[in-house]
Design an enzyme around this catalytic site. Sequence first.
Site, PDB file in Angstrom:
ATOM      1  N   GLY A  12       4.070 -11.407   2.263  1.00  0.00           N
ATOM      2  CA  GLY A  12       3.490 -10.890   1.032  1.00  0.00           C
ATOM      3  C   GLY A  12       4.323  -9.817   0.374  1.00  0.00           C
ATOM      4  O   GLY A  12       3.775  -8.906  -0.237  1.00  0.00           O
ATOM      5  N   ARG A  15       5.826  -7.985  -4.139  1.00  0.00           N
ATOM      6  CA  ARG A  15       5.473  -6.853  -5.010  1.00  0.00           C
ATOM      7  C   ARG A  15       4.829  -5.756  -4.156  1.00  0.00           C
ATOM      8  O   ARG A  15       4.599  -5.916  -2.966  1.00  0.00           O
ATOM      9  CB  ARG A  15       4.506  -7.305  -6.118  1.00  0.00           C
ATOM     10  CG  ARG A  15       3.183  -7.849  -5.582  1.00  0.00           C
ATOM     11  CD  ARG A  15       2.229  -8.239  -6.706  1.00  0.00           C
ATOM     12  NE  ARG A  15       2.712  -9.424  -7.412  1.00  0.00           N
ATOM     13  CZ  ARG A  15       2.337 -10.665  -7.109  1.00  0.00           C
ATOM     14  NH1 ARG A  15       1.481 -10.874  -6.120  1.00  0.00           N
ATOM     15  NH2 ARG A  15       2.794 -11.689  -7.781  1.00  0.00           N
ATOM     16  N   ILE A  17       3.495  -2.714  -1.915  1.00  0.00           N
ATOM     17  CA  ILE A  17       3.918  -2.024  -0.702  1.00  0.00           C
ATOM     18  C   ILE A  17       4.966  -2.832   0.059  1.00  0.00           C
ATOM     19  O   ILE A  17       5.960  -2.295   0.544  1.00  0.00           O
ATOM     20  CB  ILE A  17       2.706  -1.710   0.194  1.00  0.00           C
ATOM     21  CG1 ILE A  17       1.786  -0.698  -0.494  1.00  0.00           C
ATOM     22  CG2 ILE A  17       3.166  -1.179   1.551  1.00  0.00           C
ATOM     23  CD1 ILE A  17       0.457  -0.504   0.211  1.00  0.00           C
ATOM     24  N   GLY A  18       4.757  -4.140   0.181  1.00  0.00           N
ATOM     25  CA  GLY A  18       5.712  -4.970   0.906  1.00  0.00           C
ATOM     26  C   GLY A  18       7.103  -4.907   0.314  1.00  0.00           C
ATOM     27  O   GLY A  18       8.094  -4.764   1.038  1.00  0.00           O
ATOM     28  N   TYR A 163     -14.902  -8.035   4.104  1.00  0.00           N
ATOM     29  CA  TYR A 163     -13.560  -7.460   4.021  1.00  0.00           C
ATOM     30  C   TYR A 163     -13.276  -6.560   5.210  1.00  0.00           C
ATOM     31  O   TYR A 163     -12.175  -6.588   5.781  1.00  0.00           O
ATOM     32  CB  TYR A 163     -13.413  -6.683   2.722  1.00  0.00           C
ATOM     33  CG  TYR A 163     -12.039  -6.075   2.521  1.00  0.00           C
ATOM     34  CD1 TYR A 163     -10.913  -6.894   2.386  1.00  0.00           C
ATOM     35  CD2 TYR A 163     -11.857  -4.704   2.461  1.00  0.00           C
ATOM     36  CE1 TYR A 163      -9.653  -6.351   2.207  1.00  0.00           C
ATOM     37  CE2 TYR A 163     -10.593  -4.146   2.272  1.00  0.00           C
ATOM     38  CZ  TYR A 163      -9.498  -4.971   2.146  1.00  0.00           C
ATOM     39  OH  TYR A 163      -8.252  -4.427   1.969  1.00  0.00           O
ATOM     40  N   LYS A 167     -10.042  -6.799   7.791  1.00  0.00           N
ATOM     41  CA  LYS A 167      -9.036  -5.751   7.979  1.00  0.00           C
ATOM     42  C   LYS A 167      -9.090  -5.182   9.394  1.00  0.00           C
ATOM     43  O   LYS A 167      -8.050  -4.907   9.996  1.00  0.00           O
ATOM     44  CB  LYS A 167      -9.227  -4.635   6.957  1.00  0.00           C
ATOM     45  CG  LYS A 167      -8.978  -5.044   5.523  1.00  0.00           C
ATOM     46  CD  LYS A 167      -7.589  -5.645   5.292  1.00  0.00           C
ATOM     47  CE  LYS A 167      -6.461  -4.653   5.446  1.00  0.00           C
ATOM     48  NZ  LYS A 167      -5.146  -5.245   5.043  1.00  0.00           N
TER      49      LYS A 167
END
Length: 280
Positions: A12, A15, A17-18, A163, A167
């Site tokens: 990922g 764009r 943070i990655g 969610y 996570k």
Amino acid sequence: MSLAGKTLFITGGSRGIGLSIAERAARDGANVIIAAKTADPHPKLPGTIYSAAEAIESAGGKAMPLILDVRDADAIERQVNEAASRFGGIDICVNNASAINLSRSEDIAVSRFDLIQQINMRGTFLVSRACVPFLREAKNPHVLTLSPPLTMRADWFADHLPYTLSKYGMSMVTFGMAEEYREVGVAFNALWPRTTIATAAVEFSLGGDEMMRRSRRPEIMADAAYAIFQRSARDYSGNFVLDEDILREEGMTDFSGYRFDPAEPLEIDIFVADDGQPVA
């Protein structure tokens, strides 16, 4: 310790943070595999795997863009093997790919529930597992997952259970594999931001322009990730840390340069307890 010549497999990373983590490693001369779904420009979201590859090479690294859906177990195995073959191994795996949906239990469609579990928890497990054979052979191998500390607060589960499960599932993969692979010296750690980060997910899924202005730039996560990669894999594994805390350990005290809008107060991120300490 430089990352020159090291190979990073980042999911990922087209764009946000990655990509920021990729560019930080590239400044050392690292090899970076950008494994993400975005091959064609999105009407609203910036960046593709190809524009990310250009940014990595402009920063001084070598890039390999790969189209990858982390729900596809066979594709993960093929592309991890292809990446390792291209660069002679894998030194660092970054589980950055993630889907967000903050719906409550009765509001989320089953298909969306399944999607976030498959991308977040299952994808993290499959990518980590596929990288392990190559990480075993690496010097100072790290797996870094962008997921929160395992703080069992009932209100965080109640507010957005689907969610939170996804996570925390990523964090549990990290927790378990850290111990499973401790003896062979492969480090597994989880990194999470203290404040919201100015990414497309924040802009389009959480709070729009107002939330962006109350966020820090992705570079804070990249600098924290870089600091973790410098640590001994045998000595530093099984940790759940916030970006700001890692950088404080490195001697940083002024975080104002990371602010998206210096005039706005910062927003504490989801899954982070407000400890009453000011954010700079």
